[in-house]
Design a protein around this motif. Structure first.
Motif, PDB file in Angstrom:
ATOM      1  N   LEU A 106     -21.048  45.641  37.378  1.00  0.00           N
ATOM      2  CA  LEU A 106     -19.760  45.374  38.148  1.00  0.00           C
ATOM      3  C   LEU A 106     -19.450  43.410  37.158  1.00  0.00           C
ATOM      4  O   LEU A 106     -18.302  43.615  37.307  1.00  0.00           O
ATOM      5  CB  LEU A 106     -18.787  45.791  38.792  1.00  0.00           C
ATOM      6  CG  LEU A 106     -19.099  47.581  39.080  1.00  0.00           C
ATOM      7  CD1 LEU A 106     -18.337  47.568  40.436  1.00  0.00           C
ATOM      8  CD2 LEU A 106     -18.477  48.118  38.001  1.00  0.00           C
ATOM      9  N   SER A 107     -20.188  42.726  37.465  1.00  0.00           N
ATOM     10  CA  SER A 107     -20.064  41.625  37.746  1.00  0.00           C
ATOM     11  C   SER A 107     -19.566  41.042  36.311  1.00  0.00           C
ATOM     12  O   SER A 107     -18.570  40.056  35.837  1.00  0.00           O
ATOM     13  CB  SER A 107     -21.392  40.597  38.191  1.00  0.00           C
ATOM     14  OG  SER A 107     -22.222  41.129  37.129  1.00  0.00           O
ATOM     15  N   VAL A 108     -19.889  42.152  34.930  1.00  0.00           N
ATOM     16  CA  VAL A 108     -19.735  41.441  33.613  1.00  0.00           C
ATOM     17  C   VAL A 108     -18.154  41.673  33.649  1.00  0.00           C
ATOM     18  O   VAL A 108     -18.015  41.340  32.522  1.00  0.00           O
ATOM     19  CB  VAL A 108     -20.750  42.296  32.777  1.00  0.00           C
ATOM     20  CG1 VAL A 108     -22.505  41.871  33.146  1.00  0.00           C
ATOM     21  CG2 VAL A 108     -20.113  43.580  32.343  1.00  0.00           C
ATOM     22  N   VAL A 109     -17.736  42.409  34.072  1.00  0.00           N
ATOM     23  CA  VAL A 109     -15.679  42.774  33.825  1.00  0.00           C
ATOM     24  C   VAL A 109     -15.488  41.393  34.102  1.00  0.00           C
ATOM     25  O   VAL A 109     -14.163  40.960  33.191  1.00  0.00           O
ATOM     26  CB  VAL A 109     -15.481  43.945  34.596  1.00  0.00           C
ATOM     27  CG1 VAL A 109     -14.143  43.789  34.757  1.00  0.00           C
ATOM     28  CG2 VAL A 109     -16.100  45.055  34.608  1.00  0.00           C
ATOM     29  N   ILE A 110     -16.106  40.344  35.125  1.00  0.00           N
ATOM     30  CA  ILE A 110     -15.637  38.792  34.849  1.00  0.00           C
ATOM     31  C   ILE A 110     -16.209  38.464  34.815  1.00  0.00           C
ATOM     32  O   ILE A 110     -17.159  37.756  35.994  1.00  0.00           O
ATOM     33  CB  ILE A 110     -15.019  38.930  36.268  1.00  0.00           C
ATOM     34  CG1 ILE A 110     -14.577  40.387  36.549  1.00  0.00           C
ATOM     35  CG2 ILE A 110     -13.754  37.417  36.584  1.00  0.00           C
ATOM     36  CD1 ILE A 110     -14.045  40.016  38.545  1.00  0.00           C
ATOM     37  N   PRO A 111     -16.314  37.638  33.088  1.00  0.00           N
ATOM     38  CA  PRO A 111     -17.497  36.748  32.977  1.00  0.00           C
ATOM     39  C   PRO A 111     -17.065  35.038  33.399  1.00  0.00           C
ATOM     40  O   PRO A 111     -16.291  34.805  33.827  1.00  0.00           O
ATOM     41  CB  PRO A 111     -16.686  36.412  31.657  1.00  0.00           C
ATOM     42  CG  PRO A 111     -15.905  37.200  30.828  1.00  0.00           C
ATOM     43  CD  PRO A 111     -15.431  38.465  32.545  1.00  0.00           C
ATOM     44  N   PHE A 132      -9.243  44.211  35.995  1.00  0.00           N
ATOM     45  CA  PHE A 132      -8.188  44.625  34.698  1.00  0.00           C
ATOM     46  C   PHE A 132      -7.511  43.085  33.816  1.00  0.00           C
ATOM     47  O   PHE A 132      -6.967  43.243  33.366  1.00  0.00           O
ATOM     48  CB  PHE A 132      -6.933  45.680  34.710  1.00  0.00           C
ATOM     49  CG  PHE A 132      -7.756  47.498  34.869  1.00  0.00           C
ATOM     50  CD1 PHE A 132      -8.745  46.685  33.544  1.00  0.00           C
ATOM     51  CD2 PHE A 132      -7.445  47.342  35.866  1.00  0.00           C
ATOM     52  CE1 PHE A 132      -8.743  48.731  34.125  1.00  0.00           C
ATOM     53  CE2 PHE A 132      -7.846  48.897  36.181  1.00  0.00           C
ATOM     54  CZ  PHE A 132      -8.532  49.642  35.684  1.00  0.00           C
ATOM     55  N   ALA A 133      -8.044  42.037  34.637  1.00  0.00           N
ATOM     56  CA  ALA A 133      -7.519  40.776  33.987  1.00  0.00           C
ATOM     57  C   ALA A 133      -7.961  40.355  32.426  1.00  0.00           C
ATOM     58  O   ALA A 133      -6.713  40.375  32.229  1.00  0.00           O
ATOM     59  CB  ALA A 133      -8.047  39.982  34.650  1.00  0.00           C
ATOM     60  N   ILE A 134      -8.658  40.590  32.149  1.00  0.00           N
ATOM     61  CA  ILE A 134      -9.450  40.651  31.261  1.00  0.00           C
ATOM     62  C   ILE A 134      -8.995  41.654  30.406  1.00  0.00           C
ATOM     63  O   ILE A 134      -8.420  40.695  28.821  1.00  0.00           O
ATOM     64  CB  ILE A 134     -11.008  40.306  31.018  1.00  0.00           C
ATOM     65  CG1 ILE A 134     -11.962  39.190  32.101  1.00  0.00           C
ATOM     66  CG2 ILE A 134     -11.057  39.620  29.310  1.00  0.00           C
ATOM     67  CD1 ILE A 134     -11.159  38.455  31.626  1.00  0.00           C
TER      68      ILE A 134
END
Length: 357
Positions: A248-253, A330-332
């Protein structure tokens, strides 16, 4: 002031289609802000259908009938969902509760490590600082443990709501896939007959967001799966829980990898100490992160316009402040969608010059 506003209006909203699109975007944002909790199953189903539609399209291009492709993809989706609910989720919950039970021992070991710091680095760390850090960590961990223990009868309404979502979301996903053209046609009848700008923006948003969302789904599965196998082979405790966090950490680079490194290092340290096995765990974890950033991301997102790191951080702060955890998640994609809209938005000549003539 009036001249400036008139110039901006002429530059960005001289087309009736642009005004209609702006109103639709504004209504959509307000609807999500005020009705997001109520419409959560529909929004989640729409996102899942959006991800699965790419696989349906690829199957139809290979000659598979559309209905057969939809049914096949939906069956795979149900299989993955059932595997997560009845296979991975209980395992993760077991490891979470086990970690909560191990918390006192971990805190004692952490305290022993912290107490050595003032002796080794007396000019940098004082005993008061160590006591403050230990107090804050134990207080936050106590709150989490208390929440885990109290997750019982008081959480039944949330569990019932979750079960309802588990029924509604697959049903909505199936109909979003099956009746996609019908639904889009119904929405299209509410828009102007001549809408070249909207079609251009839709194409740009669909290309950017679809590639990003589907690529992230694949990236989460690959990074999480590889991390689980690697940690399991290395004997790392709580491998499933840590693999889920790393995936899940890859969702927020940038931010996600930095945050998840802390629990990975702490659990590895308390499990193996300052030995060679701990070093191997961190080396393997670093290799996974390096391969993800330098190999997997360029392959999956070659067609996506990359966002600047400053834009990513601002998007996470902004949408996270509005919608909490879901906003961070869902920010990115939202920032990617806004970038696609801005890049395709029609802009006339210099509005100030037009108003001065």
């Amino acid at each position: 002031m009036v001249r400036i506003l008139r110039g901006l209006a002429h530059k960005y909203f001289s087309d009736d289609e642009a005004v209609i699109l702006f109103l639709l975007i504004l209504i959509g944002i307000l609807g999500i802000i005020f009705l997001g909790h109520m419409l959560a199953p529909a929004i989640a189903a729409l996102i899942v259908a959006f991800i699965l539609q790419g696989l349906v399209t690829k199957l139809t291009r290979l000659g598979v009938p559309e209905l057969a492709a939809i049914v096949g993809v939906f069956v795979v989706f149900l299989g993955v969902l059932m595997g997560f609910l009845f296979g991975l989720l209980p395992l993760i919950w077991t490891q979470v509760t086990s970690l909560a039970g191990e918390a006192p021992r971990i805190f004692r070991e952490m305290q022993s490590y912290l107490e050595l710091l003032p002796q080794q680095y007396p000019t940098l760390v004082s005993m008061e600082t160590v006591n403050t850090i230990y107090y804050q960590v134990t207080t936050e961990a106590g709150r989490i443990t208390q929440w885990l223990v109290s997750f019982s009868l008081s959480s039944i309404p949330d569990v019932v709501a979750l079960l309802i979502y588990m029924v509604l979301v697959p049903i909505l996903v199936f109909f979003f896939l099956k009746d996609r053209r019908l639904l889009l046609g119904s929405i299209g009848r509410l828009l102007p007959n001549q809408r070249p700008m909207m079609l251009q923006i839709w194409h740009e948003v669909n290309l950017q967001c679809a590639n990003y969302v589907r690529g992230k789904a694949v990236e989460i599965l690959i990074v999480g799966g590889v991390t689980y196998v690697a940690f399991k082979l290395l004997g790392m405790p709580y491998a499933a829980l840590l693999a889920l966090l790393v995936g899940l950490s890859v969702v927020i680079p940038y931010i996600g990898a930095a945050v998840v490194t802390v629990p990975v290092a702490m659990i590895g340290l308390f499990a193996f100490g300052w030995g060679s096995q701990f070093i191997w765990v961190m080396v393997v974890y670093g290799i996974i992160q390096a391969l993800d950033g330098n190999v997997l991301v360029p392959v999956l997102f070659s067609e996506v316009n990359n966002l600047h790191p400053v834009v990513i951080i601002i998007a996470v702060l902004f949408f996270g402040g509005i919608w909490g955890l879901w906003g961070v998640f869902f920010a990115i994609p939202l920032a990617t969608m806004l970038k696609a809209v801005f890049s395709a938005w029609p802009v006339k000549g210099n509005g100030y010059e037009m108003t001065e003539r």
